[in-house]
Design an enzyme around this catalytic site. Structure first.
Site, PDB file in Angstrom:
ATOM      1  N   ASN A   1       0.853  -1.192   0.000  1.00 32.30           N
ATOM      2  CA  ASN A   1       0.000   0.000   0.000  1.00 32.30           C
ATOM      3  C   ASN A   1       0.886   1.238   0.000  1.00 32.30           C
ATOM      4  OD1 ASN A   1       0.540   0.821   2.865  1.00 32.30           O
ATOM      5  ND2 ASN A   1      -0.293  -1.228   3.202  1.00 32.30           N
TER       6      ASN A   1
ATOM      7  N   LYS B   1       8.859 -17.243 -10.401  1.00 39.20           N
ATOM      8  CA  LYS B   1       8.218 -16.049 -10.954  1.00 39.20           C
ATOM      9  C   LYS B   1       7.046 -16.463 -11.866  1.00 39.20           C
ATOM     10  CE  LYS B   1       9.104 -11.964 -13.636  1.00 39.20           C
ATOM     11  NZ  LYS B   1       9.768 -11.533 -14.847  1.00 39.20           N
TER      12      LYS B   1
ATOM     13  N   PRO C   1      -3.419 -11.717  10.524  1.00 40.90           N
ATOM     14  CA  PRO C   1      -3.839 -11.422  11.894  1.00 40.90           C
ATOM     15  C   PRO C   1      -3.862  -9.913  12.102  1.00 40.90           C
ATOM     16  CG  PRO C   1      -1.581 -12.230  11.846  1.00 40.90           C
ATOM     17  CD  PRO C   1      -2.119 -12.376  10.451  1.00 40.90           C
ATOM     18  N   ASP C   2      -4.722  -9.433  12.973  1.00 39.39           N
ATOM     19  CA  ASP C   2      -4.761  -8.003  13.305  1.00 39.39           C
ATOM     20  C   ASP C   2      -3.813  -7.770  14.484  1.00 39.39           C
ATOM     21  OD1 ASP C   2      -5.576  -5.449  14.497  1.00 39.39           O
ATOM     22  OD2 ASP C   2      -7.088  -5.505  12.915  1.00 39.39           O
ATOM     23  N   ILE C   3      -2.685  -7.128  14.206  1.00 43.83           N
ATOM     24  CA  ILE C   3      -1.631  -6.973  15.222  1.00 43.83           C
ATOM     25  C   ILE C   3      -2.126  -6.115  16.381  1.00 43.83           C
ATOM     26  CG2 ILE C   3       0.727  -6.114  15.606  1.00 43.83           C
ATOM     27  CD1 ILE C   3       1.143  -6.642  12.518  1.00 43.83           C
TER      28      ILE C   3
ATOM     29  N   PHE D   1      -4.203   3.494  14.818  1.00 44.73           N
ATOM     30  CA  PHE D   1      -4.472   4.519  13.821  1.00 44.73           C
ATOM     31  C   PHE D   1      -5.647   4.022  12.996  1.00 44.73           C
ATOM     32  CE2 PHE D   1      -1.537   8.113  13.134  1.00 44.73           C
ATOM     33  CZ  PHE D   1      -0.756   7.952  14.262  1.00 44.73           C
TER      34      PHE D   1
ATOM     35  N   LYS E   1     -11.369  -3.187  18.156  1.00 43.44           N
ATOM     36  CA  LYS E   1     -10.015  -3.721  18.345  1.00 43.44           C
ATOM     37  C   LYS E   1      -9.575  -3.685  19.798  1.00 43.44           C
ATOM     38  CE  LYS E   1      -8.638  -2.650  13.654  1.00 43.44           C
ATOM     39  NZ  LYS E   1      -7.523  -2.912  12.748  1.00 43.44           N
TER      40      LYS E   1
END
Ligand code: CTP
Length: 399
Positions: free
Chosen positions: A209, A287, A302-304, A322, A340
């Site tokens: 991103n 490749k 996973p959501d840290i 954030f 969260k």
């Protein structure tokens, strides 16, 4: 009173030079020795006599004065200090410091010193915001130079904005903190994530991103400046490793999670990274060739932030997330805070056109259990400083 220390004060040219007279007076009152170097441009704004009278010492202003060199060589001058303060620090002296130019006594002393250096920038808002000045400041901060200010306000040139030198009391307080080796977060441990993650598709391609890591790195620097033992877990960015911060480089979300868990326990955790929500289940070992569409079999990462917020007795004392949003920013972020399980969430609008991704400024809203604070548009460094100082307030109050 802390033990008496020695400050080498470099006064470069700027209308704010008058404020350093007050800094000298206050430090002298507290028993510290202040020795001054006045640059040629600085002498247009304050007189050597004022500096000498307040510091009760000789003022140095010429690199090639033979008498000065025999009495006190410029190397000794820079070494016989506990701290060097450049106030005001003009765009020009910052540029010379970044490039290692030594063409007068001030810049020679700065190149020769091995003690901590603090700068208090003061200049017109456009000069401060110019990419050259910002790049020079980033180089200096990555080398460990500390910065006080600048602050927002009216300028001598009639404009309004960021660039005014910090006030004498803020500079004196920061100098005293450094003299005593004390910072508001001394004895605390902080963990910060920063940058994007890269999730491999094959050996050469990845999902990523637009995160630059500027905000996360600035937060790690701000924690460290306040004395916290800071660990920065960073995805791939172009940002230099901040001086004095333990930086762990990772690529993927899974690596970032492992590095964060390893850094526990901490007093404060700030999840500023833009972690990829997905990874490719089975990245190709070779490749992928042009004729073939890559297999986008995605699995959720996973959501840290949620993991650390729910880490039981290893949960960081203060967990700050954030929220990068493009619509209904505050309500979405407030919901993320709840979902969260974090204490605070910093919401920012990352819609196209805001320039947040990769830019130097940020407009954020701090959401806590008490409500929402709307912060004005600030440089990412200023957002980081405010956040670190709010964390110090909260940890001071915590039982
Ligand atoms: N975060 C994390 N681990 C993830 C995803 C996000 O730690 N796998 C953290 C980010 O560092 C940030 C917060 O969660 O502090 C919110 O990230 P954001 O990208 O805004 O939200 P998402 O949870 O990814 O939700 P969505 O993409 O649906 O908005």
């Amino acid at each position: 009173m802390s033990d008496n220390k020695r400050l080498l004060l470099i006064v470069s040219g700027g209308i704010a030079a008058y404020k350093c007279l007050e800094v000298i007076r206050r430090l002298r009152e507290r028993g510290h020795a202040v020795r001054c170097i006045l640059t040629k441009a600085g002498a247009e704004f304050v007189t050597p006599l004022s500096l000498a009278a307040l510091s009760e010492d000789k003022v140095y202003d010429d690199l090639f004065s033979l008498t000065d060199e025999s009495e006190m060589g410029h190397i000794r001058l820079s070494r016989e200090a506990d701290l060097v303060l450049v106030a005001p620090a003009t765009a020009s002296i910052l540029a010379k410091m970044a490039a290692g130019i030594a063409d007068d006594l001030a810049t020679t002393a700065l190149l020769a010193t091995d003690c901590p250096v603090v700068v208090a920038p003061a200049m017109n808002v456009r000069m401060w915001e110019h990419p050259a000045t910002q790049a020079n400041m980033a180089v200096l901060e990555a080398r460990g130079v500390r910065r006080i200010g600048p602050v927002e306000g009216d300028m001598a040139c009639g404009e309004w904005g960021m660039g005014r030198m910090a006030e004498a009391d803020a500079i004196t307080a920061a100098v005293e903190d450094l003299f005593s080796g004390r910072g508001r977060l001394a004895g605390r441990r902080a963990l910060v994530t920063s940058g994007p993650t890269h999730e491999a598709l094959d050996p050469v391609r990845y999902l990523a991103n637009r995160s630059s890591g500027k905000q996360g790195h600035a937060i790690a620097r701000a924690f460290s400046r306040l004395g916290a033992e800071t660990v920065l877990v960073s995805g791939p960015t172009g940002q230099p490793d901040p001086a004095g911060v333990e930086t762990v480089h990772v690529e993927t979300a899974l690596e970032m999670l492992a590095a964060c868990e390893k850094a526990l326990p901490v007093d404060a955790f700030v999840a500023a990274a833009a972690v990829s929500d997905w990874r490719i289940a089975q990245p190709a070992t070779d490749k992928i060739k042009k004729g073939k569409a890559p297999p986008l079999d995605l699995v959720e990462n996973p959501d840290i932030l949620a993991r650390l917020a729910g880490a039981g007795n290893r949960r960081p004392g203060l967990v700050i997330g954030f929220a990068a949003e493009t619509e209904t920013v505050v309500p979405n972020a407030a919901e993320k805070r709840r979902a969260k399980g974090c204490d605070w969430i910093v919401a920012n609008d990352v819609s196209a056109g805001t320039g947040v991704f990769g830019g130097d400024t940020n407009t954020v809203h701090l959401i806590t259990a008490e409500g929402v604070e709307h912060w004005p548009p600030l440089a990412k460094d200023a957002v980081a400083e405010r956040l670190a100082s709010r964390v110090a307030d909260a940890l001071d109050k915590a039982p």
